[in-house]
Design a protein around this motif. Structure first.
Motif, PDB file in Angstrom:
ATOM      1  N   GLU A 171       4.028  10.393  -7.059  1.00 55.11           N
ATOM      2  CA  GLU A 171       5.016  10.753  -8.101  1.00 55.11           C
ATOM      3  C   GLU A 171       4.332  11.011  -9.431  1.00 55.11           C
ATOM      4  O   GLU A 171       4.717  11.902 -10.190  1.00 55.11           O
ATOM      5  N   THR A 172       3.307  10.207  -9.738  1.00 56.40           N
ATOM      6  CA  THR A 172       2.588  10.399 -10.998  1.00 56.40           C
ATOM      7  C   THR A 172       1.857  11.735 -11.023  1.00 56.40           C
ATOM      8  O   THR A 172       1.857  12.456 -12.010  1.00 56.40           O
ATOM      9  N   GLU A 173       1.221  12.068  -9.893  1.00 56.40           N
ATOM     10  CA  GLU A 173       0.500  13.344  -9.818  1.00 56.40           C
ATOM     11  C   GLU A 173       1.455  14.531  -9.874  1.00 56.40           C
ATOM     12  O   GLU A 173       1.136  15.582 -10.406  1.00 56.40           O
ATOM     13  N   ALA A 174       2.671  14.369  -9.279  1.00 51.52           N
ATOM     14  CA  ALA A 174       3.630  15.469  -9.276  1.00 51.52           C
ATOM     15  C   ALA A 174       4.203  15.681 -10.666  1.00 51.52           C
ATOM     16  O   ALA A 174       4.505  16.779 -11.081  1.00 51.52           O
ATOM     17  N   ILE A 200       0.836  -1.204   0.000  1.00 51.68           N
ATOM     18  CA  ILE A 200       0.000   0.000   0.000  1.00 51.68           C
ATOM     19  C   ILE A 200       0.871   1.254   0.000  1.00 51.68           C
ATOM     20  O   ILE A 200       0.587   2.231  -0.713  1.00 51.68           O
ATOM     21  N   ALA A 201       1.959   1.255   0.799  1.00 48.90           N
ATOM     22  CA  ALA A 201       2.846   2.417   0.844  1.00 48.90           C
ATOM     23  C   ALA A 201       3.511   2.655  -0.506  1.00 48.90           C
ATOM     24  O   ALA A 201       3.631   3.809  -0.959  1.00 48.90           O
ATOM     25  N   GLU A 202       3.952   1.608  -1.163  1.00 51.30           N
ATOM     26  CA  GLU A 202       4.581   1.752  -2.477  1.00 51.30           C
ATOM     27  C   GLU A 202       3.587   2.276  -3.507  1.00 51.30           C
ATOM     28  O   GLU A 202       3.933   3.104  -4.356  1.00 51.30           O
ATOM     29  N   ARG A 203       2.368   1.815  -3.455  1.00 57.12           N
ATOM     30  CA  ARG A 203       1.361   2.308  -4.408  1.00 57.12           C
ATOM     31  C   ARG A 203       1.058   3.780  -4.175  1.00 57.12           C
ATOM     32  O   ARG A 203       0.886   4.547  -5.117  1.00 57.12           O
ATOM     33  N   MET A 204       0.965   4.182  -2.910  1.00 55.78           N
ATOM     34  CA  MET A 204       0.698   5.587  -2.614  1.00 55.78           C
ATOM     35  C   MET A 204       1.858   6.460  -3.072  1.00 55.78           C
ATOM     36  O   MET A 204       1.648   7.553  -3.613  1.00 55.78           O
ATOM     37  N   ALA A 205       3.094   5.987  -2.869  1.00 56.45           N
ATOM     38  CA  ALA A 205       4.255   6.755  -3.305  1.00 56.45           C
ATOM     39  C   ALA A 205       4.293   6.881  -4.822  1.00 56.45           C
ATOM     40  O   ALA A 205       4.567   7.947  -5.364  1.00 56.45           O
ATOM     41  N   ALA A 206       3.976   5.800  -5.516  1.00 52.54           N
ATOM     42  CA  ALA A 206       3.927   5.846  -6.976  1.00 52.54           C
ATOM     43  C   ALA A 206       2.838   6.770  -7.471  1.00 52.54           C
ATOM     44  O   ALA A 206       3.016   7.508  -8.458  1.00 52.54           O
TER      45      ALA A 206
END
Length: 275
Positions: free
Chosen positions: A272-275, A263-269
């Motif tokens: 990054e996509t939104e940024a 879940i943490a990796e998906r949120m981080a990804a």
């Protein structure tokens, strides 16, 4: 040529009796002036083959091309896949076939014939030994197949479940032991499927020790033992139950950690996509 005097391209019309644009065409080998201007400027000729067309020709299977077609890797993977009819899968199927034979031998003559129980122990021992070898052979010699991935755990649980249920139905083993062991096996299998989207829970040394202890304990209960051997099998089974519970809790812990990391990796990804 575009923007070039006719005399430079091939002389005047009075010299060769043809128009200036025809002279330019002859001088360039019959190609249109647009093609000449394109080649003179270093571009791609308008009538030539473009880079995209060339790459398309290479990908479509032209001999000597530096790059295979996009579907070539998929085809190669299908060709290189191990055949279902290999020694590892044969051992797995043998273990499945031993299950009904084991049950018949265990329940023969009311389940208390020492000779039949000895034959049942032999069938159970063969099943346990093949369980040790089929996975090793599949990984070592690249014989892993989709059939083996599905059939191997089914065969493992089938022979162990059949032995435990037979022993409890005959009164040799308390039902709560059977419920704990089989409940743990089915629960961990379901847990693996629930967290498969986040990763795979690897088999631990404790899990392998649990499997070995269970096999030895159940095998001792299958045999008609008396005296100190009957006492020994009780303690071996107690150790198997303890390992079953402890390794089950450890798998639950690993599943929780794996899910949190996923879940943490998906949120981080996603950030990054939104940024």
């Amino acid at each position: 040529m575009t923007g070039v005097p006719a005399s430079a391209a091939g002389g005047t019309s009075s010299a060769n009796g043809a128009p200036a644009n025809a002279g330019s065409g002859a001088a360039s080998g019959g190609a249109p002036s647009g093609a000449m201007s394109g080649s003179a400027s270093g571009g791609v000729p308008s009538g030539g083959v473009s880079a995209a067309g060339a790459s398309g020709a290479v990908e479509s299977g032209v001999p000597g091309g530096p790059k295979p077609a996009r579907g070539a890797k998929v085809v190669a993977a299908a060709v290189n896949q191990a055949s279902v009819w290999n020694i590892a899968n044969f051992l797995t199927m043998l273990r499945l076939l031993l299950v009904p034979g084991f049950v018949a031998l265990m329940l023969a003559d009311g389940g208390y014939d020492p000779a039949m129980r000895s034959f049942a122990w032999a069938a159970f021992a063969i099943a346990m030994i093949t369980d040790l070898f089929d996975g090793h052979l599949a990984r070592t010699y690249d014989l892993v197949t989709d059939f083996g991935k599905i059939a191997d755990p089914i065969a493992d649980k089938a022979i162990m479940g059949a032995a435990l249920i037979c022993l409890s139905s005959l009164g040799d083993l308390p039902w709560w032991v059977t419920v704990v062991i089989l409940g743990r096996e089915l629960g961990i299998t379901l847990l693996r499927f629930l967290v498969i989207r986040y990763g795979v829970i690897p088999a631990s040394r404790g899990g392998k020790l649990k499997t070995l202890t269970q096999g030895v304990a159940v095998g001792m209960y299958v045999l008609a033992l008396t005296g100190w051997l009957a006492t020994l099998r009780f303690w071996v089974m107690a150790a198997a139950v303890i390992l079953t519970v402890l390794t089950g809790l450890d798998y639950v812990r690993q599943a929780i950690v794996l899910r949190r990391q996923g879940i943490a990796e998906r949120m981080a990804a996603s950030e990054e996509t939104e940024a």
